[in-house]
Each structure stands twice: as structure tokens, then as C-alpha cells.
Write a protein that holds these residues in place. Structure first.
Motif, PDB file in Angstrom:
ATOM      1  N   LYS A 237       0.871  -1.276   0.067  1.00 60.28           N
ATOM      2  CA  LYS A 237       0.150  -0.004  -0.099  1.00 60.28           C
ATOM      3  C   LYS A 237       0.917   1.377  -0.177  1.00 60.28           C
ATOM      4  N   GLY A 238       0.579   2.185  -0.717  1.00 55.59           N
ATOM      5  CA  GLY A 238       1.352   3.224  -0.932  1.00 55.59           C
ATOM      6  C   GLY A 238       1.396   4.169   0.457  1.00 55.59           C
ATOM      7  N   GLY A 239       2.683   4.500   0.603  1.00 55.53           N
ATOM      8  CA  GLY A 239       2.880   5.255   2.076  1.00 55.53           C
ATOM      9  C   GLY A 239       2.880   4.476   3.210  1.00 55.53           C
ATOM     10  N   GLU A 240       3.227   3.151   2.670  1.00 54.04           N
ATOM     11  CA  GLU A 240       3.179   2.341   4.178  1.00 54.04           C
ATOM     12  C   GLU A 240       4.591   1.691   4.308  1.00 54.04           C
ATOM     13  N   VAL A 241       4.693   1.342   5.467  1.00 52.84           N
ATOM     14  CA  VAL A 241       6.217   0.701   5.738  1.00 52.84           C
ATOM     15  C   VAL A 241       6.022  -0.911   6.150  1.00 52.84           C
ATOM     16  N   TYR A 242       6.992  -1.934   5.599  1.00 52.49           N
ATOM     17  CA  TYR A 242       6.917  -3.308   6.125  1.00 52.49           C
ATOM     18  C   TYR A 242       8.085  -3.676   6.604  1.00 52.49           C
ATOM     19  N   PHE A 243       7.977  -4.451   7.832  1.00 50.10           N
ATOM     20  CA  PHE A 243       9.268  -5.298   8.368  1.00 50.10           C
ATOM     21  C   PHE A 243       9.319  -6.560   7.495  1.00 50.10           C
ATOM     22  N   LEU A 244      10.456  -6.954   7.220  1.00 49.05           N
ATOM     23  CA  LEU A 244      10.667  -8.261   6.697  1.00 49.05           C
ATOM     24  C   LEU A 244      11.740  -9.121   7.535  1.00 49.05           C
ATOM     25  N   GLY A 245      11.535 -10.534   7.634  1.00 47.11           N
ATOM     26  CA  GLY A 245      12.363 -11.322   8.163  1.00 47.11           C
ATOM     27  C   GLY A 245      12.183 -12.672   8.121  1.00 47.11           C
ATOM     28  N   ASP A 246      12.976 -13.483   8.850  1.00 52.03           N
ATOM     29  CA  ASP A 246      12.867 -14.717   8.536  1.00 52.03           C
ATOM     30  C   ASP A 246      11.723 -15.339   9.466  1.00 52.03           C
ATOM     31  N   ASP A 247      11.650 -16.708   9.715  1.00 55.21           N
ATOM     32  CA  ASP A 247      10.169 -17.142  10.455  1.00 55.21           C
ATOM     33  C   ASP A 247      10.290 -16.605  11.896  1.00 55.21           C
ATOM     34  N   GLU A 248      11.342 -16.894  12.629  1.00 51.98           N
ATOM     35  CA  GLU A 248      11.280 -16.609  14.050  1.00 51.98           C
ATOM     36  C   GLU A 248      12.637 -16.261  14.488  1.00 51.98           C
ATOM     37  N   PRO A 249      12.809 -15.273  15.595  1.00 54.39           N
ATOM     38  CA  PRO A 249      14.056 -14.652  16.118  1.00 54.39           C
ATOM     39  C   PRO A 249      14.930 -15.716  16.528  1.00 54.39           C
ATOM     40  N   VAL A 250      16.229 -15.588  16.620  1.00 52.37           N
ATOM     41  CA  VAL A 250      17.100 -16.647  17.038  1.00 52.37           C
ATOM     42  C   VAL A 250      18.127 -15.900  18.040  1.00 52.37           C
ATOM     43  N   ARG A 251      18.610 -16.780  18.738  1.00 53.30           N
ATOM     44  CA  ARG A 251      19.585 -16.289  19.751  1.00 53.30           C
ATOM     45  C   ARG A 251      20.856 -15.760  18.953  1.00 53.30           C
ATOM     46  N   PHE A 252      21.468 -14.727  19.055  1.00 49.04           N
ATOM     47  CA  PHE A 252      22.679 -14.171  18.323  1.00 49.04           C
ATOM     48  C   PHE A 252      23.721 -15.152  18.311  1.00 49.04           C
ATOM     49  N   ALA A 308      24.564  -5.141  19.726  1.00 51.05           N
ATOM     50  CA  ALA A 308      24.718  -5.590  21.144  1.00 51.05           C
ATOM     51  C   ALA A 308      23.482  -5.494  21.874  1.00 51.05           C
ATOM     52  N   VAL A 309      22.398  -5.560  21.377  1.00 53.12           N
ATOM     53  CA  VAL A 309      20.876  -5.464  22.113  1.00 53.12           C
ATOM     54  C   VAL A 309      20.148  -6.482  21.225  1.00 53.12           C
ATOM     55  N   SER A 310      19.088  -7.197  22.040  1.00 55.53           N
ATOM     56  CA  SER A 310      18.000  -7.582  21.299  1.00 55.53           C
ATOM     57  C   SER A 310      17.268  -6.757  20.454  1.00 55.53           C
ATOM     58  N   ILE A 311      17.178  -7.241  19.119  1.00 54.95           N
ATOM     59  CA  ILE A 311      16.324  -6.555  18.229  1.00 54.95           C
ATOM     60  C   ILE A 311      15.491  -7.562  17.453  1.00 54.95           C
ATOM     61  N   THR A 312      14.312  -7.726  17.714  1.00 56.10           N
ATOM     62  CA  THR A 312      13.227  -8.560  17.023  1.00 56.10           C
ATOM     63  C   THR A 312      12.080  -7.830  16.535  1.00 56.10           C
ATOM     64  N   LEU A 313      11.687  -8.403  15.351  1.00 57.97           N
ATOM     65  CA  LEU A 313      10.472  -7.618  14.541  1.00 57.97           C
ATOM     66  C   LEU A 313       9.517  -8.567  14.670  1.00 57.97           C
ATOM     67  N   ASN A 314       8.235  -7.794  14.466  1.00 58.29           N
ATOM     68  CA  ASN A 314       7.105  -8.294  14.224  1.00 58.29           C
ATOM     69  C   ASN A 314       6.768  -8.165  12.950  1.00 58.29           C
ATOM     70  N   ILE A 315       6.689  -9.253  12.061  1.00 56.43           N
ATOM     71  CA  ILE A 315       6.422  -9.283  10.545  1.00 56.43           C
ATOM     72  C   ILE A 315       4.887  -9.572  10.266  1.00 56.43           C
ATOM     73  N   GLY A 316       3.973  -9.443  11.366  1.00 56.80           N
ATOM     74  CA  GLY A 316       2.467  -9.502  10.775  1.00 56.80           C
ATOM     75  C   GLY A 316       1.891  -8.698   9.817  1.00 56.80           C
ATOM     76  N   LYS A 317       2.295  -7.729   9.804  1.00 54.01           N
ATOM     77  CA  LYS A 317       1.726  -6.653   8.778  1.00 54.01           C
ATOM     78  C   LYS A 317       2.073  -6.929   7.326  1.00 54.01           C
ATOM     79  N   LEU A 322       0.640  -8.282   2.629  1.00 52.99           N
ATOM     80  CA  LEU A 322       1.459  -8.710   1.318  1.00 52.99           C
ATOM     81  C   LEU A 322       1.151 -10.211   0.918  1.00 52.99           C
ATOM     82  N   GLY A 323       0.612 -11.014   1.983  1.00 54.23           N
ATOM     83  CA  GLY A 323       0.676 -12.240   1.810  1.00 54.23           C
ATOM     84  C   GLY A 323       2.102 -13.002   2.059  1.00 54.23           C
ATOM     85  N   TYR A 324       2.727 -12.421   2.697  1.00 52.15           N
ATOM     86  CA  TYR A 324       4.449 -12.456   2.608  1.00 52.15           C
ATOM     87  C   TYR A 324       4.418 -13.807   3.771  1.00 52.15           C
TER      88      TYR A 324
END
Length: 346
Positions: A237-252, A308-317, A322-324
């Protein structure tokens, strides 16, 4: 299984979107090279901006048409002729104290590209942004696109990429829809960014886990990023932002160990306290500022905030709109890299 079936259906519909041609900036970089491969394989004409003869050869060998020039000072409108889609992947990703060059490339360069895209009649434009626009040195846990940009970004990279994102999205209108995608920790085949840096640190003896590496991170395999960009073109959708990522977060620690194991490298056990690194980074940035740039610390807050810190994204949007769904699992991606490394060593 449902997510993967949905992803396959979405990919099919995305491919059917009638793209006349794609103009890509940053085509000879890691992400750009893989985007060229992805769309050329689908029979879509690609033109890629190339700053040097070496870059021209790279994009030509991948099947794209090189357009000689740079983000600033080049008639980009002419290069975009015949294209109806723009993917702006070029950026200065340095995580150091920041330079005027980084500001010009990321901010002024983005403005020049999107101004040219509007003049050239581009209909869909994708900005390759980053989760680092949210980085301020504190953990980011399961954040989604509603998370506000920080008042005090971690450093020049975060600040300039946030400015680039705002600039790009300001060009969204009925004539040209603009979508931004934010991947985190891009990795996989042909990696010339994260993996070389990790391997270099290990081989030089400078690698150490930060507080044991026991924190979570989102990762994004390059195939999943390319798939997400294709879906953003077709469904974003025009004007929108989307996070992308793999299935689940992982321990670094687990991921970095597995990543370097694909190259036959064992990671040392050395560890340093997070609090100490945070102090060094903050003090170093301050000294760099008060010294007028004469002092450069071994670690910046920018580098600390992204590694150096936890960074985990919610890719639900991205899943909903998008059907991603990831097309490459972490296990399969690691196996692909290990196989490529073995073939190279023969």
C-alpha cells in the motif's frame, strides 16, 4: 504449511503484475545483485545504476542493463526511461561516527532518485530501508511498524536512513505509490556484508561475544528479502512501511556460530560485558564530537545499537497485507552457504 502455501500463491500473483521494467540503484551491492538475479530470472527487464566500469560489468554479467552515473549529478530520468518500477537500494551503510558523504548519499541521494522517478513516470517505488531507523541503543522487542522513530537516533546511519525514509514516503501520491521495506540482518548466499565482517573479526582476534551473545535477533535471508520486495511491488500500500524477516527470531550466539561454521570457522569463547561496551561507545562518540572528529573510538553507539542488544521484529503486517511468508528457512539457507563454501574450496 499454510504460510508457505500462501507465500507461493502471493508470489504467483506478484509475478503476474505487468512490470514493463525495473530501475535499481545500488545494483552492484549485495542486496542489489540478488534483486537483479531475482527479477531477471522472471524475465523482467532491469536497468541498474552503476558508478564505475567495475559496477557496470557486474550488473551486465547478471543480466541487467547498466546505466552509468551516480545518485547526484546524473540525469536519472533518462536512465529510468521504459521502467515503471523503481527499487532504491543504494545507501552508505557505514556504522562509524558519520560523514558528510553519508548524509549526501542517504538523504540528498534519496531525494534526487525519487524526484527523478516522479519526473520519469515511475508508478511503483520501493525504498530499501532498515530497522536501524528505530535504533537508539536500547532493545527493540517484537516491534511493529507503529513503533515511533526515536528522538535521539543511535548515530549517523540511523539518522540519515530515517531521513531517507521520510523523504521517499513524501513522494507517495496517486501518480507514484511509494512503499518502504525494513529488513534486519540480511544474510545468505553471496554475502559481502555481515559475514565478511564477522569472519574478519574472528581471524584478527578481535571477536568477542557481547555478554555471551545471549540475546535474540531477527534475521532476513536474502531470498526472503527479494521475495518481500516483489510482493511489496505487487501488493504494498502506497505510503506504508513493512518489516521483513525470517520465520522466528534466533539467539545471536547460535546464529553467528552457525553462520561462521558454514565457512569452516569456529568462534572463540571470549566475552565482554555489555555495560562496558555501552560505556566505551558513548564515551567514544562524545570524544569524537568534542575533538572535532580528531578522535575516533573503536566502537560507536551506532554499531553497539545494531549488534549488542535484542532486536526482534513483528512481521505480521507483511504477512497480512502482502501475503508474505519466508520462502527460505534458516536451516536451508545455512546448508546452501555450507555447500557453496565446500565447492569453492575444491
Amino acid at each position: 504449511m499454510t504460510d508457505r502455501n500462501d507465500a507461493a500463491a502471493a508470489a504467483a500473483s506478484a509475478t503476474a503484475w505487468p512490470i514493463a521494467g525495473i530501475f535499481i540503484t545500488g545494483g552492484s551491492g549485495y542486496v542489489g545483485r540478488n534483486l537483479i538475479r531475482h527479477f531477471v530470472a522472471k524475465g523482467i527487464p532491469v536497468t541498474a545504476l552503476a558508478r564505475s566500469p567495475k559496477s557496470e560489468r557486474t550488473v551486465a554479467e547478471l543480466g541487467a542493463t547498466p546505466f552509468s552515473g551516480d545518485l547526484l549529478g546524473t540525469d536519472l530520468v533518462r536512465g529510468m526511461e521504459g521502467c515503471d518500477v523503481l527499487i532504491h537500494a543504494a545507501a552508505d551503510t557505514d556504522h562509524g561516527p558519520g560523514t558528510e558523504s553519508q548524509q549526501r548519499v542517504n538523504e540528498e541521494g534519496t531525494r534526487a532518485v525519487f524526484k527523478a522517478a516522479r519526473a520519469a513516470g515511475i508508478q511503483r517505488a520501493i525504498l530499501l530501508s532498515t530497522e536501524s531507523v528505530l535504533a537508539d541503543g536500547r532493545p527493540l522487542v517484537n516491534v511493529d511498524e507503529r513503533h515511533p522513530l526515536p528522538r535521539r537516533p543511535a548515530g549517523s546511519y540511523s539518522r540519515s536512513k530515517a531521513a531517507a525514509e521520510r523523504c521517499a514516503l513524501s513522494y507517495n501520491d496517486v501518480g507514484m505509490e511509494v512503499v518502504a521495506v525494513r529488513p534486519r540482518f540480511v544474510w545468505g548466499r553471496d554475502d559481502t556484508t555481515a559475514l565478511p565482517n564477522l569472519l574478519g573479526a574472528v581471524k584478527s582476534g578481535q571477536f568477542a561475544w557481547i555478554s555471551g551473545g545471549d540475546y535474540l535477533t531477527t534475521t532476513t535471508h536474502i531470498a526472503n528479502l527479494c521475495h518481500g520486495v516483489e510482493l511489496a511491488i505487487a501488493r504494498g500500500k502506497g505510503g506504508e512501511v513493512y518489516f521483513l524477516g525470517d520465520d522466528e527470531p534466533v539467539r545471536f550466539r547460535d546464529f553467528a556460530t552457525a553462520l561462521m561454521a558454514t565457512q569452516g570457522v569456529k568462534v572463540p569463547e571470549k566475552s565482554v560485558p555489555r555495560a562496558l561496551l555501552r560505556l566505551i561507545a558513548g564515551l567514544g562518540d562524545w570524544l569524537h564530537k568534542v575533538s572535532g572528529g580528531k578522535f575516533t573510538a573503536p566502537l560507536t553507539l551506532q554499531a553497539y545499537a545494531t549488534s549488542a542488544v535484542s532486536i526482534t521484529l513483528n512481521i505480521g503486517k507483511a504477512r497480512r497485507e502482502l501475503g508474505y511468508a519466508p520462502v527460505m528457512s534458516r536451516e536451508a539457507g545455512l546448508a546452501e552457504m555450507a555447500a557453496a563454501s565446500r565447492n569453492t574450496q575444491r
